[in-house]
Design a protein around this motif. Structure first.
Motif, PDB file in Angstrom:
ATOM      1  N   VAL A  56     -19.146   0.636  12.078  1.00 42.29           N
ATOM      2  CA  VAL A  56     -18.798   0.048  10.786  1.00 42.29           C
ATOM      3  C   VAL A  56     -17.482   0.640  10.280  1.00 42.29           C
ATOM      4  N   GLN A  57     -16.510  -0.242  10.052  1.00 42.76           N
ATOM      5  CA  GLN A  57     -15.218   0.172   9.502  1.00 42.76           C
ATOM      6  C   GLN A  57     -15.374   0.413   8.005  1.00 42.76           C
ATOM      7  N   VAL A  58     -14.995   1.590   7.576  1.00 42.75           N
ATOM      8  CA  VAL A  58     -15.090   1.994   6.171  1.00 42.75           C
ATOM      9  C   VAL A  58     -13.757   1.669   5.505  1.00 42.75           C
ATOM     10  N   GLN A  59     -13.804   0.959   4.378  1.00 42.24           N
ATOM     11  CA  GLN A  59     -12.557   0.475   3.783  1.00 42.24           C
ATOM     12  C   GLN A  59     -12.444   0.858   2.314  1.00 42.24           C
ATOM     13  N   THR A  60     -11.269   1.320   1.948  1.00 42.51           N
ATOM     14  CA  THR A  60     -10.997   1.765   0.584  1.00 42.51           C
ATOM     15  C   THR A  60      -9.725   1.082   0.086  1.00 42.51           C
ATOM     16  N   VAL A  61      -9.829   0.422  -1.051  1.00 43.57           N
ATOM     17  CA  VAL A  61      -8.654  -0.209  -1.649  1.00 43.57           C
ATOM     18  C   VAL A  61      -7.755   0.889  -2.215  1.00 43.57           C
ATOM     19  N   GLY A  62      -6.459   0.845  -1.868  1.00 45.26           N
ATOM     20  CA  GLY A  62      -5.532   1.862  -2.348  1.00 45.26           C
ATOM     21  C   GLY A  62      -5.107   1.590  -3.784  1.00 45.26           C
ATOM     22  N   LEU A 107      -2.812  -0.492  15.068  1.00 48.39           N
ATOM     23  CA  LEU A 107      -2.442  -1.607  15.950  1.00 48.39           C
ATOM     24  C   LEU A 107      -2.881  -2.969  15.415  1.00 48.39           C
ATOM     25  N   SER A 108      -4.000  -3.018  14.695  1.00 53.92           N
ATOM     26  CA  SER A 108      -4.553  -4.309  14.268  1.00 53.92           C
ATOM     27  C   SER A 108      -4.663  -4.418  12.754  1.00 53.92           C
ATOM     28  N   GLY A 109      -4.339  -3.349  12.055  1.00 51.20           N
ATOM     29  CA  GLY A 109      -4.498  -3.360  10.600  1.00 51.20           C
ATOM     30  C   GLY A 109      -5.896  -2.894  10.230  1.00 51.20           C
ATOM     31  N   HIS A 110      -6.017  -2.310   9.048  1.00 47.29           N
ATOM     32  CA  HIS A 110      -7.281  -1.678   8.643  1.00 47.29           C
ATOM     33  C   HIS A 110      -8.410  -2.709   8.531  1.00 47.29           C
ATOM     34  N   ASP A 111      -8.064  -3.955   8.231  1.00 47.30           N
ATOM     35  CA  ASP A 111      -9.079  -5.009   8.144  1.00 47.30           C
ATOM     36  C   ASP A 111      -9.120  -5.845   9.432  1.00 47.30           C
ATOM     37  N   HIS A 166      -0.934   1.054  -2.541  1.00 46.53           N
ATOM     38  CA  HIS A 166      -0.801   0.295  -1.293  1.00 46.53           C
ATOM     39  C   HIS A 166      -2.126  -0.394  -1.015  1.00 46.53           C
ATOM     40  N   PRO A 167      -2.125  -1.373  -0.100  1.00 49.08           N
ATOM     41  CA  PRO A 167      -3.382  -2.111   0.117  1.00 49.08           C
ATOM     42  C   PRO A 167      -4.570  -1.220   0.477  1.00 49.08           C
ATOM     43  N   TRP A 168      -4.329  -0.213   1.320  1.00 50.71           N
ATOM     44  CA  TRP A 168      -5.468   0.564   1.823  1.00 50.71           C
ATOM     45  C   TRP A 168      -5.247   2.060   1.692  1.00 50.71           C
ATOM     46  N   GLN A 169      -6.366   2.775   1.540  1.00 49.39           N
ATOM     47  CA  GLN A 169      -6.402   4.194   1.874  1.00 49.39           C
ATOM     48  C   GLN A 169      -7.326   4.308   3.078  1.00 49.39           C
ATOM     49  N   TYR A 170      -7.060   5.279   3.948  1.00 51.02           N
ATOM     50  CA  TYR A 170      -7.780   5.310   5.221  1.00 51.02           C
ATOM     51  C   TYR A 170      -8.969   6.266   5.234  1.00 51.02           C
ATOM     52  N   VAL A 171      -9.205   6.946   4.119  1.00 44.81           N
ATOM     53  CA  VAL A 171     -10.391   7.787   3.995  1.00 44.81           C
ATOM     54  C   VAL A 171     -11.036   7.493   2.631  1.00 44.81           C
ATOM     55  N   MET A 183       2.487   3.387   7.902  1.00 43.60           N
ATOM     56  CA  MET A 183       1.735   2.241   8.418  1.00 43.60           C
ATOM     57  C   MET A 183       2.458   0.954   8.064  1.00 43.60           C
ATOM     58  N   PRO A 184       2.212  -0.108   8.821  1.00 45.46           N
ATOM     59  CA  PRO A 184       2.921  -1.364   8.548  1.00 45.46           C
ATOM     60  C   PRO A 184       2.767  -1.853   7.106  1.00 45.46           C
ATOM     61  N   ASP A 185       1.659  -1.544   6.433  1.00 47.21           N
ATOM     62  CA  ASP A 185       1.469  -2.035   5.060  1.00 47.21           C
ATOM     63  C   ASP A 185       2.085  -1.105   4.015  1.00 47.21           C
ATOM     64  N   GLY A 186       2.808  -0.083   4.445  1.00 46.80           N
ATOM     65  CA  GLY A 186       3.478   0.795   3.502  1.00 46.80           C
ATOM     66  C   GLY A 186       2.675   2.019   3.111  1.00 46.80           C
ATOM     67  N   SER A 187       1.418   2.079   3.529  1.00 44.95           N
ATOM     68  CA  SER A 187       0.595   3.243   3.203  1.00 44.95           C
ATOM     69  C   SER A 187       0.777   4.307   4.293  1.00 44.95           C
ATOM     70  N   LEU A 188       0.109   5.433   4.104  1.00 44.20           N
ATOM     71  CA  LEU A 188       0.184   6.528   5.063  1.00 44.20           C
ATOM     72  C   LEU A 188      -1.190   6.766   5.673  1.00 44.20           C
ATOM     73  N   MET A 189      -1.217   6.974   6.992  1.00 45.36           N
ATOM     74  CA  MET A 189      -2.452   7.435   7.645  1.00 45.36           C
ATOM     75  C   MET A 189      -2.164   8.856   8.140  1.00 45.36           C
ATOM     76  N   THR A 190      -2.967   9.815   7.696  1.00 48.25           N
ATOM     77  CA  THR A 190      -2.717  11.216   8.041  1.00 48.25           C
ATOM     78  C   THR A 190      -3.735  11.692   9.068  1.00 48.25           C
ATOM     79  N   ILE A 191      -3.205  12.303  10.133  1.00 47.22           N
ATOM     80  CA  ILE A 191      -4.054  12.776  11.230  1.00 47.22           C
ATOM     81  C   ILE A 191      -4.013  14.290  11.255  1.00 47.22           C
ATOM     82  N   ASN A 192      -5.199  14.900  11.331  1.00 43.32           N
ATOM     83  CA  ASN A 192      -5.357  16.353  11.322  1.00 43.32           C
ATOM     84  C   ASN A 192      -5.751  16.862  12.710  1.00 43.32           C
ATOM     85  N   TYR A 193      -5.097  17.933  13.156  1.00 43.37           N
ATOM     86  CA  TYR A 193      -5.457  18.615  14.408  1.00 43.37           C
ATOM     87  C   TYR A 193      -5.680  20.071  14.041  1.00 43.37           C
TER      88      TYR A 193
END
Lengths: 472, 472
Positions: A79-85, B61-65, A88-93, B414-424
């Protein structure tokens, strides 16, 4: 798992003394709708219960080659979890408020929002739809019943913090300025805080913690939410015995702790994950010096748990209450809330105990579904969390430099004598961050044809609503 | 996605000039076995491709939705990854060697082992079983073809490091003493290094990188593995044109880089995840001072990629090669190897480009399955990895203290102008650790009845073997 003899006796007394004649109103059909076969949905949400936590629970509770009860469920989805930003359109967490709102209403929204859309519009929840259509509805959680996940099925506020009539007007929260939800306050013509909305809702059973929010006076009137309860229609109970003897013809609110229910397990002497201890030389250069990993720990009973009713017992009580004179079916949401809360606190034993509670609750739900075949049982998470199972020892243990997590680790003694090491390393703050992976969904065979292999969180609402014939 | 016109022309020339009469031997049945309907398995392994990486790839690659191709596959399972411990029954985090061995042979083993069991016994691989039963077999990888994942389907050594005739005798590896696999060396009566075993194997097509391992002289004889190749039975190619014109009646070995194939994408100017920069005051007390997060970055083409053949092109070439005069069917394993390798390096753009390669490869596989209906297509990961999608901004951004990851973060535009942050944040060492979550499995409808919602990794072997009628 449940103390069944005691439980059964109390239920029999309660049922024998119930006012069965006045239940008819609860089963009433809406005009123009025909009663169908009884259909039900039990939605179990493991808060923060992502695949790392599922595996952590499986390894500890069932053995690495074993299976959890949920592993035996025939339908699985991601299940893809989705948050309206906000900008911007989305937040990813996500957080638990916006995700529970997606599950409860089928509409994506912003973090912190409870039953409201991105423009602060109130969204109709599945529990509300189900009540209006004559289904019985229940909400059970091991958190405060006013917390984001349960609240999103019963209430509509702009911010999850607005749990009682005082804080809804704003003030200090966690040492920080909190704006509240003034537009939702009763003083301003709104529906009131989450606690007020729960009492005024159509939900038949709400069981969890959060007594303090119902005992907080409204600054304008001095009255608490409990003061406003009409005992002719709503029973409030605060202990196990009162729960068991509650009149099943009335709505039922059970509040079994001031805040969240205590968790079942803790680490040895209350220990949580700790920072590896590096030598002075290592602080000069990462290749030098040495590191001492935290001592292994066991999971042991949490002394604060006391006689807290288990989540499975609350679930069984809710099902029994909702089953009396029920012609149409039921919608029940049960949350094992502290998988997430303990992961924030870097306490893997705390999370594991609450995964055990989720498993016992699932057993109760599947048992109900066996007797009520048109029951859709779904287990899912609201969002992913910080914990990671990491190698013990490191993949690079043969390389002669000190190697350790930059965060916090807990090394758990496992029943087979090995160690399972859990890493928490998303934040310098004393509470870990959520993470953004899609979450697992498990369902019984009733889900065939309704649950596909990949879904967006709002589509889980669609599947449940369609099963009940309540699609918007 | 493939440069089809060029590709098709080259294939037509190759097929027209092929020695078709001498292909019969490849299709020969074993004594006593009846040819069945043609049945095939295409197994695509995304190395380190856990749910965090799947979601990272989907979002980018495909967008959050949106949906990845693999999201459209009708069957989904969670696979428990299992590693035999050295002193205890289990270790809870795996490497690519033992997991590929589980998938290839159905037997759990220890970390580092390639096609060998916990007692160093050689295990028969599915590719070997399939070859013996008259199926065509192929192994394709974007790593060195001698790397752990592809090797586990073709070779049998005690340690994944034993890739060539020199290192198998031991020596220095990554500045560390390496014991090698002396008992497997030809000088000691063994089957030789992984490169030697690949050349001597029954696999019809092996395509990837790793040329250097086939060019390393055996210290005893001075001869390289390539020197030993019999050109009458095995064609060795090192570029795209030679691949396309290879004689389909001969076994085929394609080596398109000295080591692993270069990856397609990188971060801006080669940037990877970086440590948040904290002020001096913050180093004194975590509540004080300030933090500067790394600048956002884009994913851009990796200049080292050059004319590296895409994984999808290698897969199509392998399928074409294996399809010539094929009566029985085929077993093909394709690995997108550098999802994992780039995650070790804290390079999310690197991983995302290789997820795109996996997707293109899956499109080729599903296209093959459309023309060959008894083709079981499975996509899975071997183990989970370190990367986590974390909130942007922090969940606690309103609290006036500096909040940051204790590890390394990359903030992707991201293509929609938002940021996706990856943690290592699993290791102080310059390479991240694997993690222990169960991994996703995606399959086409041919999997119905063979793939259950929860499986252990060795049971994925069982499902593939049963589909081909090759269960041990």
């Amino acid at each position: 798992m449940l103390p069944m003899p005691e439980y059964t006796m109390l239920r029999l007394i309660a049922l024998a003394t119930a006012c069965v004649t006045c239940l008819a109103a609860h089963g009433a059909e809406l005009p123009g709708e025909e009663p169908d076969t009884q259909r039900s949905v039990i939605l179990i949400i493991g808060d923060g219960f992502d695949d790392q936590h599922v595996t952590m629970g499986r390894n500890y509770l069932s053995g690495h080659d074993g299976e959890l009860i949920l592993d035996g469920m025939p339908v699985r989805s991601a299940v893809q979890v989705q948050t309206v930003g906000k900008s911007h359109p989305w937040q990813y967490v996500a957080d638990s408020a916006n995700t529970a709102t997606s599950l409860a209403t089928g509409v994506n929204t912003q973090m912190g929002r409870v039953g409201t859309g991105p423009d602060d519009e109130d969204l109709i929840t599945l529990a509300e739809r189900a009540s209006a259509a004559g289904f019985k509805t229940g909400i059970v959680s091991s958190s405060s019943i006013t917390d984001a996940t349960p609240a999103a099925f019963m209430a509509h506020v702009s911010s999850r913090g607005c749990e009682n009539p005082e804080i809804i007007l704003g003030g200090e929260m966690y040492g920080n300025e909190f704006e509240g939800c003034p537009q939702d306050a009763k003083a301003n013509g709104g529906p009131g805080s989450i606690a007020e909305q729960i009492v005024a809702s159509t939900v038949d059973v709400a069981l969890g913690g959060g007594l303090k929010h119902f005992q907080t006076p409204d600054p304008a009137t001095g009255a608490t939410v409990l003061d406003s309860v009409d005992a002719e229609t709503l029973t409030v109970v605060t202990d196990r015995e009162a729960l068991m003897s509650a009149d099943p013809s009335l709505r039922l609110l059970g509040l079994f702790a001031k805040g969240h229910l205590p968790v079942r397990l803790q680490g040895t002497d209350g220990r949580i994950a700790e920072e590896p201890d590096t030598s002075m030389l290592n602080k000069v250069d990462w290749r030098l010096g040495s590191v001492t990993q935290p001592e292994p720990m066991d999971c042991e009973p949490n002394p604060d748990y006391g006689d807290t009713p288990p989540l499975s017992l609350l679930t069984q009580a809710a099902l029994d209450h909702l089953s009396v004179n029920n012609e149409r079916g039921l919608f029940l949401m049960v949350e094992s809330a502290s998988i997430d809360k303990q992961s924030h606190k870097r306490n893997p034993c705390g999370s594991i105990g609450e995964i055990a509670q989720l498993e016992e609750t699932l057993a109760v739900a599947l048992d109900y579904a066996r007797s009520n075949p048109e029951t859709l049982v779904i287990v899912t998470a609201d969002h992913a969390q910080a914990a990671q199972i990491v190698p013990e020892p490191s993949l690079y243990a043969d390389i002669p430099v000190p190697i350790y997590s930059p965060g916090y680790v807990a090394r758990l003694n496992m029943p087979d004598g090995s160690l399972m090491t859990i890493n928490y390393a998303t934040s310098s703050f004393p509470s870990e961050e959520h993470t953004g992976a899609n979450v697992p969904l498990f369902a019984n065979s009733t889900a065939n044809g309704r649950i596909s292999a990949y879904m967006r969180q709002r589509e889980v609402f669609d599947a449940m609503a369609h099963h009940l014939g309540l699609a918007p």
